[in-house]
Structures are given as C-alpha cells and as structure tokens.
Write a protein that holds these residues in place. Structure first.
Motif, PDB file in Angstrom:
ATOM      1  N   LEU A  29       0.880  -1.173   0.000  1.00 59.03           N
ATOM      2  CA  LEU A  29       0.000   0.000   0.000  1.00 59.03           C
ATOM      3  C   LEU A  29       0.914   1.219   0.000  1.00 59.03           C
ATOM      4  O   LEU A  29       2.130   1.089   0.163  1.00 59.03           O
ATOM      5  CB  LEU A  29      -0.914   0.017   1.229  1.00 59.03           C
ATOM      6  CG  LEU A  29      -2.191  -0.823   1.089  1.00 59.03           C
ATOM      7  CD1 LEU A  29      -1.890  -2.283   1.352  1.00 59.03           C
ATOM      8  CD2 LEU A  29      -3.292  -0.341   2.036  1.00 59.03           C
ATOM      9  N   THR A  62      -2.989   7.768   3.143  1.00 58.38           N
ATOM     10  CA  THR A  62      -2.645   6.442   2.606  1.00 58.38           C
ATOM     11  C   THR A  62      -3.490   6.134   1.378  1.00 58.38           C
ATOM     12  O   THR A  62      -4.547   6.736   1.181  1.00 58.38           O
ATOM     13  CB  THR A  62      -2.897   5.339   3.660  1.00 58.38           C
ATOM     14  OG1 THR A  62      -4.288   5.341   4.020  1.00 58.38           O
ATOM     15  CG2 THR A  62      -2.058   5.554   4.893  1.00 58.38           C
ATOM     16  N   SER A  63      -3.011   5.203   0.562  1.00 60.16           N
ATOM     17  CA  SER A  63      -3.840   4.727  -0.540  1.00 60.16           C
ATOM     18  C   SER A  63      -3.545   3.259  -0.812  1.00 60.16           C
ATOM     19  O   SER A  63      -2.467   2.749  -0.491  1.00 60.16           O
ATOM     20  CB  SER A  63      -3.632   5.576  -1.799  1.00 60.16           C
ATOM     21  OG  SER A  63      -2.326   5.378  -2.301  1.00 60.16           O
ATOM     22  N   ILE A  93     -11.927  -1.315   6.249  1.00 60.04           N
ATOM     23  CA  ILE A  93     -11.068  -0.136   6.487  1.00 60.04           C
ATOM     24  C   ILE A  93     -10.273   0.282   5.249  1.00 60.04           C
ATOM     25  O   ILE A  93      -9.603   1.304   5.258  1.00 60.04           O
ATOM     26  CB  ILE A  93     -10.078  -0.344   7.674  1.00 60.04           C
ATOM     27  CG1 ILE A  93      -9.171  -1.574   7.452  1.00 60.04           C
ATOM     28  CG2 ILE A  93     -10.827  -0.461   8.990  1.00 60.04           C
ATOM     29  CD1 ILE A  93      -8.032  -1.681   8.461  1.00 60.04           C
ATOM     30  N   SER A  94     -10.329  -0.518   4.182  1.00 62.03           N
ATOM     31  CA  SER A  94      -9.559  -0.188   2.977  1.00 62.03           C
ATOM     32  C   SER A  94     -10.223  -0.799   1.746  1.00 62.03           C
ATOM     33  O   SER A  94     -10.874  -1.850   1.848  1.00 62.03           O
ATOM     34  CB  SER A  94      -8.134  -0.757   3.130  1.00 62.03           C
ATOM     35  OG  SER A  94      -7.429  -0.665   1.907  1.00 62.03           O
ATOM     36  N   CYS A 121      -2.519  -5.949  10.077  1.00 59.28           N
ATOM     37  CA  CYS A 121      -1.249  -6.154  10.775  1.00 59.28           C
ATOM     38  C   CYS A 121      -0.948  -7.655  10.939  1.00 59.28           C
ATOM     39  O   CYS A 121      -1.467  -8.459  10.189  1.00 59.28           O
ATOM     40  CB  CYS A 121      -1.238  -5.398  12.100  1.00 59.28           C
ATOM     41  SG  CYS A 121      -1.516  -3.628  11.830  1.00 59.28           S
ATOM     42  N   PHE A 159      -5.977  -3.133  20.585  1.00 58.73           N
ATOM     43  CA  PHE A 159      -4.895  -2.162  20.447  1.00 58.73           C
ATOM     44  C   PHE A 159      -5.333  -0.798  20.956  1.00 58.73           C
ATOM     45  O   PHE A 159      -6.529  -0.565  21.215  1.00 58.73           O
ATOM     46  CB  PHE A 159      -4.417  -2.082  18.987  1.00 58.73           C
ATOM     47  CG  PHE A 159      -5.519  -1.874  17.978  1.00 58.73           C
ATOM     48  CD1 PHE A 159      -6.328  -2.928  17.582  1.00 58.73           C
ATOM     49  CD2 PHE A 159      -5.750  -0.621  17.425  1.00 58.73           C
ATOM     50  CE1 PHE A 159      -7.354  -2.742  16.645  1.00 58.73           C
ATOM     51  CE2 PHE A 159      -6.763  -0.424  16.495  1.00 58.73           C
ATOM     52  CZ  PHE A 159      -7.572  -1.496  16.115  1.00 58.73           C
ATOM     53  N   ARG A 172     -11.463   6.268  10.275  1.00 56.65           N
ATOM     54  CA  ARG A 172     -11.455   4.815  10.507  1.00 56.65           C
ATOM     55  C   ARG A 172     -11.883   4.453  11.928  1.00 56.65           C
ATOM     56  O   ARG A 172     -11.681   3.326  12.361  1.00 56.65           O
ATOM     57  CB  ARG A 172     -10.057   4.261  10.256  1.00 56.65           C
ATOM     58  CG  ARG A 172      -9.801   3.636   8.903  1.00 56.65           C
ATOM     59  CD  ARG A 172     -10.083   4.524   7.775  1.00 56.65           C
ATOM     60  NE  ARG A 172      -9.748   3.938   6.491  1.00 56.65           N
ATOM     61  CZ  ARG A 172      -9.259   4.648   5.474  1.00 56.65           C
ATOM     62  NH1 ARG A 172      -9.048   5.934   5.587  1.00 56.65           N
ATOM     63  NH2 ARG A 172      -9.041   4.062   4.323  1.00 56.65           N
ATOM     64  N   PHE A 192     -11.565  -4.913  16.291  1.00 56.95           N
ATOM     65  CA  PHE A 192     -12.382  -5.006  15.072  1.00 56.95           C
ATOM     66  C   PHE A 192     -13.685  -5.719  15.387  1.00 56.95           C
ATOM     67  O   PHE A 192     -13.694  -6.735  16.086  1.00 56.95           O
ATOM     68  CB  PHE A 192     -11.652  -5.813  13.992  1.00 56.95           C
ATOM     69  CG  PHE A 192     -10.644  -5.020  13.224  1.00 56.95           C
ATOM     70  CD1 PHE A 192     -10.965  -4.455  12.002  1.00 56.95           C
ATOM     71  CD2 PHE A 192      -9.366  -4.830  13.720  1.00 56.95           C
ATOM     72  CE1 PHE A 192     -10.034  -3.716  11.286  1.00 56.95           C
ATOM     73  CE2 PHE A 192      -8.419  -4.102  13.014  1.00 56.95           C
ATOM     74  CZ  PHE A 192      -8.763  -3.539  11.791  1.00 56.95           C
ATOM     75  N   ILE A 197     -13.239  -0.783  12.890  1.00 58.20           N
ATOM     76  CA  ILE A 197     -12.626  -0.541  14.206  1.00 58.20           C
ATOM     77  C   ILE A 197     -13.628   0.142  15.123  1.00 58.20           C
ATOM     78  O   ILE A 197     -14.203   1.172  14.758  1.00 58.20           O
ATOM     79  CB  ILE A 197     -11.377   0.343  14.044  1.00 58.20           C
ATOM     80  CG1 ILE A 197     -10.360  -0.369  13.153  1.00 58.20           C
ATOM     81  CG2 ILE A 197     -10.756   0.690  15.398  1.00 58.20           C
ATOM     82  CD1 ILE A 197      -9.201   0.502  12.730  1.00 58.20           C
ATOM     83  N   ILE A 265      -0.393   1.800   8.398  1.00 63.15           N
ATOM     84  CA  ILE A 265      -1.220   1.713   9.613  1.00 63.15           C
ATOM     85  C   ILE A 265      -0.772   2.797  10.606  1.00 63.15           C
ATOM     86  O   ILE A 265      -1.605   3.394  11.308  1.00 63.15           O
ATOM     87  CB  ILE A 265      -1.151   0.292  10.224  1.00 63.15           C
ATOM     88  CG1 ILE A 265      -1.662  -0.746   9.203  1.00 63.15           C
ATOM     89  CG2 ILE A 265      -1.967   0.219  11.518  1.00 63.15           C
ATOM     90  CD1 ILE A 265      -3.090  -0.633   8.752  1.00 63.15           C
ATOM     91  N   HIS A 268      -2.579   6.018  10.456  1.00 61.98           N
ATOM     92  CA  HIS A 268      -3.915   6.068  11.067  1.00 61.98           C
ATOM     93  C   HIS A 268      -3.885   5.898  12.584  1.00 61.98           C
ATOM     94  O   HIS A 268      -4.846   6.279  13.261  1.00 61.98           O
ATOM     95  CB  HIS A 268      -4.817   4.997  10.441  1.00 61.98           C
ATOM     96  CG  HIS A 268      -5.063   5.252   8.983  1.00 61.98           C
ATOM     97  ND1 HIS A 268      -6.113   6.031   8.545  1.00 61.98           N
ATOM     98  CD2 HIS A 268      -4.369   4.889   7.879  1.00 61.98           C
ATOM     99  CE1 HIS A 268      -6.063   6.102   7.218  1.00 61.98           C
ATOM    100  NE2 HIS A 268      -5.021   5.425   6.794  1.00 61.98           N
TER     101      HIS A 268
HETATM  102  C1  MYR Z   1      -5.948   2.600   2.690  1.00 65.38           C
HETATM  103  O1  MYR Z   1      -5.669   3.775   2.430  1.00 65.38           O
HETATM  104  O2  MYR Z   1      -6.623   1.903   1.926  1.00 65.38           O
HETATM  105  C2  MYR Z   1      -5.430   1.990   3.987  1.00 65.38           C
HETATM  106  C3  MYR Z   1      -6.269   2.327   5.168  1.00 65.38           C
HETATM  107  C4  MYR Z   1      -5.755   1.712   6.446  1.00 65.38           C
HETATM  108  C5  MYR Z   1      -6.570   2.082   7.659  1.00 65.38           C
HETATM  109  C6  MYR Z   1      -5.916   1.602   8.926  1.00 65.38           C
HETATM  110  C7  MYR Z   1      -6.704   1.868  10.174  1.00 65.38           C
HETATM  111  C8  MYR Z   1      -6.012   1.356  11.437  1.00 65.38           C
HETATM  112  C9  MYR Z   1      -5.933  -0.154  11.531  1.00 65.38           C
HETATM  113  C10 MYR Z   1      -5.404  -0.661  12.846  1.00 65.38           C
HETATM  114  C11 MYR Z   1      -5.168  -2.149  12.781  1.00 65.38           C
HETATM  115  C12 MYR Z   1      -4.711  -2.751  14.054  1.00 65.38           C
HETATM  116  C13 MYR Z   1      -4.642  -4.256  13.965  1.00 65.38           C
HETATM  117  C14 MYR Z   1      -4.096  -4.924  15.188  1.00 65.38           C
END
Ligand code: MYR
Length: 283
Positions: A29, A62-63, A93-94, A121, A159, A172, A192, A197, A265, A268
């Motif tokens: 990403l 992010t993308s 989330i994506s 993650c 988390f 998010r 989640f 989230i 990540i 965010h």
């Molecule tokens: C995108 O731009 O497509 C990516 C977006 C990512 C969003 C991330 C949000 C936080 C996720 C936390 C995960 C924690 C897992 C243990």
C-alpha cells in the motif's frame, strides 16, 4: 497437484525474514506526504516514516495498491503457479480487498482466491503464514480457505492509539461519538467488529489500556498455552520487547512474535500505539 502462491498486502507486517522463509509475496500500500507517494516497505522504511511524521508539516495519507499493480503481481506469480491465495486487510477499512477482486476478475489462466482477513497487521499475517504452510504441504486451495475461515473465530486483536485524532481524521474510528469532546484525553482499547474498528472499552490511561489487553489475553488463553501471540508497536521497540519477554514467561508454550505498525497503519494510529494479537490453534 496445483501449485499455490500466497500473496498478502504490506499491512500484514510479517517480519521480512519470516515472510521470505515462507515465500509469501507482498503487494505494498502507499503512504502519501503532500505530493510524494511512497510504496511502504519498498520506498519508505518504518523508521523513515516515523521520522518524517515528526518533521513534515503535512500529515500523511494512505492509498491502496492500484488495479494495475495487482494485475502485474498476479501475472508474475502466474508464471510458476496455478492458483493464488490473496490475504488482504479488512475490507471495512480499505478498498484493497475490492481492488484485489476486480483485478482477479480480469485475469485468465490462473485461479485467484481473495480472502478478506477482516483485520490487519500481523494477525492478518497469521492467516497468510497458515496459507503458506498448508500450500507447502500440498493442501488444495479449498481446504486452505476453509481453514482460514475457521481461524477467524479464534483471531483476537486489541490495540490502543496514543493519540486518537489520527484515526478520527482518517475516518477509521467507528462509534467515536461516544468520545466526542474527550478524544485526546482517553486511551480506549480498540478492536475489530464486523470488519471495522470500534472502541472495546473506555480506559483513561495507556497503562490501564495495556493492562486490560493483557487481561483479555489471560482470560482467553486459559490452560491453552499453544497460542500464536504478537506484540505490535508504533515505533516503541523497547516496550514491545519488554511485553513480549513477560508474555514468554507467562505462556512458555506460546510462539511470541514482535511486529510493528508500519507506515500505512502508522498513519492512522500515530506513533506510540501498541497492540496485542493472538490466535488459538485451529483444527
Ligand atoms: C488505505 O488507504 O486503503 C489503507 C487504510 C488503512 C486504515 C488503517 C486503520 C487502522 C488499523 C489498525 C489495525 C490494528 C490491527 C491490530
């Protein structure tokens, strides 16, 4: 026997040696600072990212990978595989999952199965590692996907973010209305639920949040010590080492890993975040 490749996106943050040992392919990403776009892991390291976050004026964005990059990656893997299992971060989330599916629909001559991990993650990485192990053992894709789906029931990750405003800004954080006006003062435990989230519990301090997460692991572990556990950190390697050492003492039969919140990540969650993920053995 069908030859199966396993591909995951960069947000699974499987430590590089482990990923290479298991021959898991990775699609990055992107993190974007102003006009500059970087493919995480390939064009910006996690250390560089946290440094830039401190010094750059513009906050990062992010993308997801492009359809074209997915197509290229699939075509390359198709040169020596008959099937590809793609493990993505949560579709809640994506858009990565959806893009992976769209690109798969454009490919001929290779069978592509896109699996929505509904998380991100290293817990996402646990799915990819299982798929890779089973593929190496010669298991067929339907059996692998069945196992991955069964694993979802046993996967846990809690988390906390040191500064919730990043999650809020990136849109998010669901259920954030609970905290309106106190976003910066609280350290809720997050997790989640249905792919997105949400706050799990409202806690005031980082210390209490971590203690609560460790308590949840304790309740869930019971006598079943053969867990895969991961401590995940946003640029806090010493703290992660300390937690992992405690967990190793407490659960001697567990495999305790350390992983990190990389650039995407980290954008965010912000620096200083911590999480613990685990999975009980799934039959
Ligand atoms: C995108 O731009 O497509 C990516 C977006 C990512 C969003 C991330 C949000 C936080 C996720 C936390 C995960 C924690 C897992 C243990």
């Amino acid at each position: 026997m069908s030859k199966i490749a396993v591909l995951t996106d960069s947000t699974s943050y499987i430590p590089k040696e482990l990923r290479e040992e298991h021959e898991i392919a990775m699609i990055p990403l992107n993190v974007v600072f102003g006009e500059e776009e970087y493919k995480e892991e390939l064009e910006i390291t996690t250390e560089q990212f946290y440094e830039e976050m401190k010094t750059k004026e513009a906050l990062p964005k992010t993308s997801q990978p492009s359809v074209g990059l997915f197509e290229e990656t699939y075509a390359k893997l198709a040169e020596d595989h008959d099937e590809i299992i793609v493990v993505t971060l949560s579709s809640g989330i994506s858009g990565t999952y959806q893009t992976a599916v769209s690109a798969a629909n454009m490919m001929d001559g290779v069978s592509i199965h896109v699996f929505d991990s509904e998380i991100s993650c290293m817990p996402q990485g646990f799915f990819a590692l299982t798929a890779a192990r089973m593929a190496r053992e010669g298991k067929p894709s339907n059996e692998i996907l069945e196992r991955l789906n069964a694993m979802k029931t046993n996967m846990r990750a809690y988390f906390m973010a040191d500064d919730l405003s990043h999650l809020h800004r990136g849109g998010r954080l669901n259920g954030a209305q609970l905290f309106v006006g106190s976003l910066l003062q609280i350290k809720p435990v997050l997790h989640f639920e249905n792919k997105v989230i949400v706050p799990f519990e409202k806690v005031r301090t980082a210390k209490k949040a971590l203690a609560r997460i460790e308590g949840l692991l304790d309740e869930d572990a019971g006598d079943n010590e053969a867990l895969d556990v991961v401590v995940i950190h946003g640029n806090r390697p010493e703290k992660a080492e300390e937690i992992a050492a405690d967990l190793k003492k407490k659960y001697p039969a567990a495999n305790v890993y350390i992983s990190y919140f990389g650039p995407v990540i980290g954008t965010h969650l912000g620096e200083g975040s911590l999480g613990i993920g685990w999975i009980k053995p799934t039959v």
